[in-house]
Design an enzyme around this catalytic site. Structure first.
Site, short mmCIF file in Angstrom:
data_model
loop_
_atom_site.label_atom_id
_atom_site.label_comp_id
_atom_site.label_asym_id
_atom_site.label_seq_id
_atom_site.Cartn_x
_atom_site.Cartn_y
_atom_site.Cartn_z
N ARG A 128 0.83 -1.21 0.00
CA ARG A 128 0.00 0.00 0.00
C ARG A 128 0.86 1.26 0.00
O ARG A 128 0.55 2.24 -0.64
CB ARG A 128 -0.91 -0.02 1.23
CG ARG A 128 -1.87 1.11 1.32
CD ARG A 128 -2.93 0.86 2.36
NE ARG A 128 -2.39 0.48 3.66
CZ ARG A 128 -3.13 0.07 4.68
NH1 ARG A 128 -4.43 -0.05 4.54
NH2 ARG A 128 -2.58 -0.24 5.83
N TYR A 129 1.94 1.24 0.78
CA TYR A 129 2.87 2.37 0.82
C TYR A 129 4.06 2.04 -0.09
O TYR A 129 4.38 0.86 -0.29
CB TYR A 129 3.38 2.59 2.24
CG TYR A 129 2.31 2.94 3.24
CD1 TYR A 129 1.87 4.25 3.37
CD2 TYR A 129 1.76 1.97 4.08
CE1 TYR A 129 0.89 4.58 4.30
CE2 TYR A 129 0.79 2.29 5.00
CZ TYR A 129 0.35 3.60 5.12
OH TYR A 129 -0.60 3.91 6.04
N ARG A 132 7.20 -0.25 1.66
CA ARG A 132 7.02 -1.34 2.61
C ARG A 132 5.83 -2.21 2.24
O ARG A 132 4.87 -1.74 1.62
CB ARG A 132 6.87 -0.83 4.04
CG ARG A 132 5.84 0.25 4.24
CD ARG A 132 6.20 1.08 5.48
NE ARG A 132 5.22 2.09 5.80
CZ ARG A 132 5.23 3.33 5.28
NH1 ARG A 132 6.11 3.67 4.38
NH2 ARG A 132 4.31 4.20 5.66
N CYS A 141 -3.31 -18.00 15.42
CA CYS A 141 -2.90 -17.18 16.58
C CYS A 141 -3.12 -18.03 17.83
O CYS A 141 -4.03 -18.87 17.85
CB CYS A 141 -3.76 -15.94 16.71
SG CYS A 141 -3.78 -14.93 15.22
N CYS A 145 -8.36 -12.72 19.12
CA CYS A 145 -8.87 -11.51 19.75
C CYS A 145 -10.22 -11.16 19.13
O CYS A 145 -10.32 -11.09 17.90
CB CYS A 145 -7.91 -10.35 19.53
SG CYS A 145 -6.19 -10.82 19.86
N CYS A 148 -10.27 -8.43 16.47
CA CYS A 148 -9.31 -8.56 15.36
C CYS A 148 -9.85 -7.90 14.08
O CYS A 148 -10.97 -8.16 13.66
CB CYS A 148 -9.03 -10.03 15.08
SG CYS A 148 -7.84 -10.25 13.74
N ARG A 150 -8.71 -8.49 11.16
CA ARG A 150 -8.62 -9.45 10.04
C ARG A 150 -9.48 -10.68 10.29
O ARG A 150 -9.13 -11.78 9.86
CB ARG A 150 -7.17 -9.87 9.81
CG ARG A 150 -6.30 -8.75 9.39
CD ARG A 150 -5.05 -9.19 8.67
NE ARG A 150 -4.23 -8.01 8.46
CZ ARG A 150 -3.09 -7.74 9.08
NH1 ARG A 150 -2.58 -8.62 9.93
NH2 ARG A 150 -2.45 -6.64 8.86
N ASP A 309 -10.95 -0.42 13.74
CA ASP A 309 -11.35 -0.36 12.33
C ASP A 309 -12.84 -0.67 12.16
O ASP A 309 -13.50 -1.10 13.10
CB ASP A 309 -10.52 -1.37 11.53
CG ASP A 309 -9.05 -1.01 11.54
OD1 ASP A 309 -8.76 0.19 11.48
OD2 ASP A 309 -8.22 -1.92 11.62
N ASP A 346 -6.83 4.35 10.87
CA ASP A 346 -6.40 3.76 9.60
C ASP A 346 -7.58 3.98 8.66
O ASP A 346 -8.66 3.39 8.85
CB ASP A 346 -6.11 2.26 9.81
CG ASP A 346 -4.87 1.83 9.06
OD1 ASP A 346 -4.57 2.46 8.03
OD2 ASP A 346 -4.22 0.86 9.50
N LYS A 353 -2.68 5.51 7.62
CA LYS A 353 -2.86 5.99 9.00
C LYS A 353 -2.86 7.51 9.05
O LYS A 353 -1.96 8.15 8.50
CB LYS A 353 -1.73 5.46 9.88
CG LYS A 353 -1.72 3.96 10.00
CD LYS A 353 -0.56 3.47 10.83
CE LYS A 353 -0.44 1.97 10.73
NZ LYS A 353 -0.03 1.54 9.35
S1 SF4 Z 1 -5.39 -9.20 16.58
FE1 SF4 Z 1 -5.99 -10.82 15.12
S2 SF4 Z 1 -4.09 -11.40 14.10
FE2 SF4 Z 1 -3.51 -10.28 15.96
S3 SF4 Z 1 -3.21 -11.87 17.53
FE3 SF4 Z 1 -5.32 -11.15 17.70
S4 SF4 Z 1 -6.52 -12.56 16.44
FE4 SF4 Z 1 -4.38 -12.80 15.84
#
Ligand code: SF4
Length: 384
Positions: A128-129, A132, A141, A145, A148, A150, A309, A346, A353
């Site tokens: 995107r940039y 990087r 994971c 979370c 998350c 994603r 997000d 973001d 950002k």
């Molecule tokens: S935020 Fe998403 S990618 Fe990061 S550790 Fe938690 S579940 Fe995994």
């Protein structure tokens, strides 16, 4: 003369230690408890597992059942032991146990909130940039979370990065000399074995134009045992290597996490924290300040405070931006600027950002600029 040891725990982590759930694993010897493979093998994945640790509400039980197909639930015993057994408002519990709010779509939710797919020239690379790229190397994971960003990919076995995808990602980076900085991400790259990580980091280090590698991992928070002395040595072979992690709450600021961050810093691995501002977890300047001064003691820099997000199923975590700005205003002044992260949004769709800064400047003209300091006192400075 030996300097006095600095505390390894944050004050809140120390105060709540007695209310945590470690006692249910009292018969697990320290040797096993500190073995990351044991922690991975014994993750809590069902409502029945969790009932041993906390008293689940009816809503949590329903959410666990109804979110199972969309986003996995898993907690390492280490992370689960940080939860308060009876407090449904516990900041760890909110991050790790599904809530019914996840099931309620919000009209502002987006499938791909950061445009990561839009800027994906080959599977697994977001470019995107200019200088990087993000390189997705796993969908796994240790703890999933609930906030998350994603969620659409993480924990989904069909999105796993296979050997071919990793090879194509490396080929893309090799073919783009403008890429000088690679963020190795996922999922959590520390779920790969040391051997695979070593190979991957070694392959990146062989690319002459790759100057900096950044490892994005929440393992220091959710599974600090993962960083054995051998693992830290292996990582340090790939300098300059930076580590970005994600502490959100003082309960996560434990002696185990402190020892991991210090071990990484001792081997020259600069750690930076990317906190997410989460309603009911850390939407309070006192909480953020406590995490950040603890991070500084472990030589980890508070880097970003992210506005959540617009990902699906996390709108209940969003804090009003005006509240985020109030928190930023309250952070600056009482503690050193080193403990004050940059608050960013973001931009949806891949705009990058954008810093959110409280308004200190009240007026500016050819003669002077008028502003207020952290205490709200007015000052004037010549414009040029
Ligand atoms: S935020 Fe998403 S990618 Fe990061 S550790 Fe938690 S579940 Fe995994």
């Amino acid at each position: 003369m030996t300097a006095p040891a600095l505390p390894e725990e944050s004050p809140i982590a120390r105060d709540v230690r007695g209310s945590s759930s470690r006692s249910i694993w009292a018969d697990v010897p320290d040797e096993l408890w500190n073995d990351w493979r044991w922690q991975q093998r014994n993750r809590l994945r069902t409502a029945e597992d969790l009932e041993r640790v906390v008293t689940l509400s009816e809503g949590e039980r329903r959410a666990i059942a109804e979110t199972a197909g969309a986003f996995r639930m898993a907690l390492t015993p280490y992370y689960a032991a940080l939860m308060a057994r009876e407090d449904p408002a516990c900041g760890i519990r909110a991050q790790a146990i599904p809530r019914v709010d996840e099931l309620t779509p919000n009209p502002t939710d987006l499938d791909d909130p950061l445009g990561e797919e839009r800027f994906m020239p080959v599977p697994g690379i977001t470019h995107r940039y200019p200088d990087r790229v993000l390189f997705y190397v796993t969908h796994n994971c240790p703890v999933y979370c609930r906030h998350c960003t994603r969620k659409r990919k993480v924990s989904d076995p069909t999105s796993a990065a296979g050997h071919d995808q990793l090879g194509a990602g490396l080929d893309y980076i090799r073919a783009h000399p403008e890429v000088r900085d690679v963020l190795v991400s996922g999922g959590d790259p520390m779920t790969l074995s040391d051997e695979r990580l070593d190979q991957l980091l070694g392959a990146l280090r062989q690319i002459p134009h790759v100057e900096v590698i950044r490892l994005c991992t929440r393992n220091p928070v959710t599974l600090p045992q993962r960083f054995s002395a051998a693992t830290v040595e292996m990582l340090a072979r790939h300098h300059p290597l930076f580590l970005h992690t994600h502490f959100n709450h003082p309960r996560e600021c434990t002696p185990e996490a402190a020892r991991t961050l210090r071990a990484l810093a001792d081997r020259g691995i600069n750690c930076a924290n990317q906190m997410v501002l989460l309603a009911g977890v850390n939407d309070d300047a006192r909480i953020i300040r406590e995490v950040n001064v603890w991070l500084l003691r472990q030589r980890c820099r508070p880097y970003y405070l992210f506005q959540a997000d617009l990902a699906q199923g996390i709108s209940h975590f969003r804090v009003p931006v005006a509240r985020g700005l109030e928190i930023m205003r309250a952070l600056r002044g009482p503690v050193s600027g080193m403990a004050v992260p940059t608050y960013v949004i973001d931009a949806p769709g891949g705009g990058g950002k954008i810093p959110m800064v409280p308004a200190y400047v009240e007026s500016i003209d050819d003669e002077s600029v008028t502003f207020r300091n952290w205490q709200g006192l007015p000052y004037t400075y010549p414009s040029r």
